[in-house]
Scaffold this active site. Sequence first.
Site, PDB file in Angstrom:
ATOM      1  N   PHE A  72       0.819  -1.359   0.010  1.00 38.29           N
ATOM      2  CA  PHE A  72       0.205  -0.040   0.102  1.00 38.29           C
ATOM      3  C   PHE A  72       0.854   1.388   0.052  1.00 38.29           C
ATOM      4  O   PHE A  72       0.382   2.596  -0.350  1.00 38.29           O
ATOM      5  CB  PHE A  72      -1.050  -0.029   1.143  1.00 38.29           C
ATOM      6  CG  PHE A  72      -0.412  -0.327   2.445  1.00 38.29           C
ATOM      7  CD1 PHE A  72       0.377   0.423   3.295  1.00 38.29           C
ATOM      8  CD2 PHE A  72      -0.673  -1.481   3.235  1.00 38.29           C
ATOM      9  CE1 PHE A  72       0.689   0.443   4.479  1.00 38.29           C
ATOM     10  CE2 PHE A  72      -0.163  -2.057   4.279  1.00 38.29           C
ATOM     11  CZ  PHE A  72       0.755  -0.812   4.884  1.00 38.29           C
ATOM     12  N   GLY A 111       1.284   3.671  -3.311  1.00 44.01           N
ATOM     13  CA  GLY A 111       0.299   4.618  -3.794  1.00 44.01           C
ATOM     14  C   GLY A 111       0.072   5.597  -2.617  1.00 44.01           C
ATOM     15  O   GLY A 111      -1.094   6.449  -2.744  1.00 44.01           O
ATOM     16  N   HIS A 112       0.268   5.091  -1.306  1.00 43.56           N
ATOM     17  CA  HIS A 112      -0.285   5.921  -0.261  1.00 43.56           C
ATOM     18  C   HIS A 112       0.822   6.325   0.830  1.00 43.56           C
ATOM     19  O   HIS A 112       0.886   5.757   1.875  1.00 43.56           O
ATOM     20  CB  HIS A 112      -1.572   5.075   0.446  1.00 43.56           C
ATOM     21  CG  HIS A 112      -2.169   5.735   1.331  1.00 43.56           C
ATOM     22  ND1 HIS A 112      -1.982   6.109   2.807  1.00 43.56           N
ATOM     23  CD2 HIS A 112      -3.505   6.317   1.299  1.00 43.56           C
ATOM     24  CE1 HIS A 112      -2.959   6.609   3.222  1.00 43.56           C
ATOM     25  NE2 HIS A 112      -3.783   6.972   2.630  1.00 43.56           N
ATOM     26  N   PHE A 113       1.454   7.297   0.482  1.00 46.10           N
ATOM     27  CA  PHE A 113       1.617   8.176  -0.406  1.00 46.10           C
ATOM     28  C   PHE A 113       2.930   8.248  -1.116  1.00 46.10           C
ATOM     29  O   PHE A 113       4.041   8.343  -0.351  1.00 46.10           O
ATOM     30  CB  PHE A 113       1.152   9.689  -0.243  1.00 46.10           C
ATOM     31  CG  PHE A 113      -0.149   9.778   0.409  1.00 46.10           C
ATOM     32  CD1 PHE A 113      -1.212   9.707  -0.492  1.00 46.10           C
ATOM     33  CD2 PHE A 113      -0.565   9.823   1.742  1.00 46.10           C
ATOM     34  CE1 PHE A 113      -2.663   9.854   0.062  1.00 46.10           C
ATOM     35  CE2 PHE A 113      -1.724   9.964   2.128  1.00 46.10           C
ATOM     36  CZ  PHE A 113      -2.790   9.870   1.217  1.00 46.10           C
ATOM     37  N   VAL A 146       2.467   6.533   4.183  1.00 48.36           N
ATOM     38  CA  VAL A 146       1.572   6.573   5.351  1.00 48.36           C
ATOM     39  C   VAL A 146       0.702   5.266   5.442  1.00 48.36           C
ATOM     40  O   VAL A 146      -0.044   5.303   4.303  1.00 48.36           O
ATOM     41  CB  VAL A 146       0.656   7.882   5.625  1.00 48.36           C
ATOM     42  CG1 VAL A 146      -0.532   7.685   6.622  1.00 48.36           C
ATOM     43  CG2 VAL A 146       1.387   8.919   5.626  1.00 48.36           C
TER      44      VAL A 146
END
Length: 151
Positions: A51, A54-56, A61
């Site tokens: 994750f 893409g986050h971020f 995070v």
Amino acid sequence: MKMDVQLPLDVLKIQQLLPHRYPFLLVDRVVEFEANKRILGIKNVTINEPFFQGHFPGHPVMPGVLVIEALAQAGGILTQLSHQSAATDKLFYLVKIDNAKFSRMVVPGDRLELHVELKRTIRNMALYQGVAKVDGEQVACAEILCAEVKG
């Protein structure tokens, strides 16, 4: 299946209790357990988590919903251990989340502590109070309701 509860529980034992697998198994270890009362699980947050791509980008995070999911999985482990049952015996689905609060970001390198208490059981449902902490500081909390469905 009768399970001998010897702490700490590693990820191989956890996989006997939960149906979740990579990349969605969010509890790495169980270090404390009191049947039908409480559990303390650990999630080691690393930059390798999918994750974070893409986050971020540039500011990784852990999504808050995954922190809540980790608390729910710890609750599932609490229930499974308390009833001495395996992941194949039954499944638990998230039904409701109340009073979720996020007070700090969870980032790579954090050791997420998953403190979960069983508040009560109602028929085939369990109500948990979960508090996630990093370095002793609360990062998130929520009341989580899960329902049991035969596997």
